[in-house]
Each structure stands twice: as C-alpha cells, then as structure tokens.
Design an enzyme around this catalytic site. Sequence first.
Site, PDB file in Angstrom:
ATOM      1  N   HIS A 106      44.936  45.763  38.200  1.00 52.18           N
ATOM      2  CA  HIS A 106      45.316  45.933  39.605  1.00 52.18           C
ATOM      3  C   HIS A 106      46.767  45.510  39.800  1.00 52.18           C
ATOM      4  O   HIS A 106      47.294  44.698  39.037  1.00 52.18           O
ATOM      5  CB  HIS A 106      44.406  45.103  40.518  1.00 52.18           C
ATOM      6  CG  HIS A 106      43.055  45.707  40.723  1.00 52.18           C
ATOM      7  ND1 HIS A 106      42.021  45.531  39.837  1.00 52.18           N
ATOM      8  CD2 HIS A 106      42.569  46.494  41.715  1.00 52.18           C
ATOM      9  CE1 HIS A 106      40.949  46.182  40.275  1.00 52.18           C
ATOM     10  NE2 HIS A 106      41.257  46.779  41.410  1.00 52.18           N
ATOM     11  N   SER A 133      40.281  48.683  46.439  1.00 52.86           N
ATOM     12  CA  SER A 133      41.002  47.459  46.090  1.00 52.86           C
ATOM     13  C   SER A 133      42.501  47.654  45.961  1.00 52.86           C
ATOM     14  O   SER A 133      43.268  46.696  46.128  1.00 52.86           O
ATOM     15  CB  SER A 133      40.454  46.889  44.779  1.00 52.86           C
ATOM     16  OG  SER A 133      40.472  47.870  43.752  1.00 52.86           O
TER      17      SER A 133
END
Length: 271
Positions: free
Chosen positions: A253, A48
């Site tokens: 993230h 990711s």
Amino acid sequence: MKLSRFTAYMSSLLLAGAFALTGAATAQADQPADQRAAATGYVALGDSYSSGVGAGSYDGSSCKRSSRAFPALWAAANSPSSFNFAACTGARTGDVLANQLGSLGAGTGLVSISVGGNDAGFSDVMTTCVLQSESNCLARIDQARSYVDSTLPGNLDKVYDAISAKAPSARVVVLGYPRFYQLNGSCTAGLSERERAAINDAADYLNSATAKRAADHGFAFGDVTRTFTGHEICSGSAWLHSVNWLNISESYHPTASGQSGGYLPVFTAAA
C-alpha cells in the site's frame, strides 16, 4: 411594417438572452475546477488505496481512514462545503454499493473512488506470489486477469450507475493503482523478476479495464502509474510498502509520501 418591427424586437430579445446565457456559462467555465468543487460537497469512496492504509494517522475505525490519505489532503487544501470520507479498507464493489453511497446527493459536486483491486483478488495474488512457487504465482495472476475480463466490468458498471443516479451533478474521478515494482531494481531477494513483471502487467490490465468503464460513464480516470514511476518497490525511493510482517495489512500500500506525491497530484488535476 409593424410585423417586421415586432420580428426585429423579438430577435433582439432572443439574442440578448443567448448572450446572457453564454456569458454565464463562460464565467462558470473560467472558474478553476477546484473552486467549483469547493462550492459543493466532496465524497470519497472506495477501498484501502483511498482510505489511506499504509499512510498512518488513522481515525481509529475499522476502515482505517487516514488524515494523510489523498481525499483528506485535498479536502484540507480546498475546503469543500462538506466532506464525507466513506472509503474503507478491504472494500469491494458490493461493499461500496451497500455501505458507502448514503452521503451522495443532488448537492454533491465531486466524488473520488478507487475500487476493483479487491474484487480481482489483489490480496490473494500477493499472498500466493510471496509464499508459493513462481508457477503458482503466475497461475493466480492469470486467474485474476480472467476475472477482470469476465466479471469486473459489470460490477464497476453497477457502482458507477449508482453514483450517477445519486449524485447526477457530480464530477466523478476514478483512481487507478500503481505498478508495484521497479524492474531490474535494487531488490536482491524475494520474488523473481518474472513474477514482478507479471504483477506490474496485471496492474496495468486492471487499470485499462477500469479506465474503459470510467470513460463509458463519462467519468475522469486518474492514472497514478506515472507519478509512482521511480518510486516503486525496488527503486531505492519507494512510496509503497513491501511485505511488512509486523503489520501485514499495510503491505503493498502507498506510504504517506505515496498518498501526497503519487495520488494527490493526479486527483487534483482531474478534480
């Protein structure tokens, strides 16, 4: 006398050939690295952090590939002859081997990859630390570090060996992970400073192990901790999402700024 002339003639031919080869090599070496890469194909592999989760502007697939992720940004700026964006959220080393290597070939000139965090249990570590006690958090981090020692190097070797076999001419850039927290920063709630420090240390531990495997395979390693310094969670200018209960998958993230300001410069320099 005839032998001497023949020897001199052959020597001159060999020298001329050597100078020609040297000149060609020098000319190639003088080309900027991004131009050499742009003349061939670029393949972006990994998890990711490479697909761009957290940056928004996704392609609609379950892999959540973002047009704001560093691979897409680099491809847009450098116009490689082909661009294959295979990175996928949640990917582990086994997923890369099974699902992401099909576009690699003899014409691939550049490969990027970030992988290993999911193998080491990144998601479970953060879930444990956010929802459970400090002692449980630290114990789960120790478990992840043990995995990095015992199992992850062999898994990375399998991935790196496969990349080399399928794309023998490619320059391979392995990207690491940022530290999550600025210690003694602006956060007044949530995890303890001890937990934050242990999570940062675990990121460094994972990066060190990954960098060692990359170097042993002749790959470049892109350390993003320096570009994210001053932009961690609790910094007041974060390029990382903290816990997002409305979109939990984006927690921890990089934001779009983290991709463009944290990852892209490091990859560009290494590529």
